[in-house]
Design a protein around this motif. Structure first.
Motif, PDB file in Angstrom:
ATOM      1  N   CYS A   4       2.587  -2.285   4.752  1.00 18.68           N
ATOM      2  CA  CYS A   4       4.105  -3.175   4.726  1.00 18.68           C
ATOM      3  C   CYS A   4       3.861  -3.753   3.359  1.00 18.68           C
ATOM      4  O   CYS A   4       4.813  -4.031   2.573  1.00 18.68           O
ATOM      5  N   GLU A  14       3.129   0.260  -1.998  1.00 14.62           N
ATOM      6  CA  GLU A  14       4.489   0.395  -2.943  1.00 14.62           C
ATOM      7  C   GLU A  14       5.312   1.239  -2.140  1.00 14.62           C
ATOM      8  O   GLU A  14       6.333   1.257  -2.578  1.00 14.62           O
ATOM      9  N   GLN A  59       7.574  -0.747  -0.162  1.00 11.32           N
ATOM     10  CA  GLN A  59       8.420  -1.650  -0.738  1.00 11.32           C
ATOM     11  C   GLN A  59       9.559  -0.960  -1.254  1.00 11.32           C
ATOM     12  O   GLN A  59      10.641  -1.449  -1.355  1.00 11.32           O
TER      13      GLN A  59
END
Ligand SMILES: [Zn+2]
Length: 69
Positions: free
Chosen positions: A45, A48, A51
Motif C-alpha cells: 500500500c 509507488e 500509489q
C-alpha cells in the motif's frame, strides 16, 4: 473422529479453503496483487506502484471498474 481426520478429503478441503481465505485477505483488488501477509500488504500500500494505481483510480474510477469486470 480420530487422528486420521487430518487426511480426510473434507479436512483437506477445509484447509485449502482456509488458506484461500487467508490469501484473499491480503489481496489488493486495485492492483490485482496478492500479498503474503499483513506486513506485505502494508508495504504494498505504501509502494509507488500502488500509489500510482490509486491516482489512476481516483481520476477515472469508472474505467478501472469496467476493466476489472
Ligand atoms: Zn495496490
Amino acid at each position: 473422529m480420530g487422528k486420521n481426520d487430518f487426511l480426510t478429503p473434507k479436512a483437506i478441503a477445509n484447509r485449502i479453503k482456509a488458506k484461500g481465505l487467508q490469501m484473499l485477505r491480503w489481496y489488493c483488488q486495485m492492483c490485482q496483487k496478492q500479498c503474503r501477509d499483513e506486513n506485505g500488504f502494508k508495504c504494498h500500500c505504501m509502494s509507488e506502484s500502488h500509489q500510482r494505481q490509486m491516482l489512476i483510480f481516483g481520476e477515472n474510477p469508472n474505467r478501472i471498474v469496467e476493466g476489472l469486470l
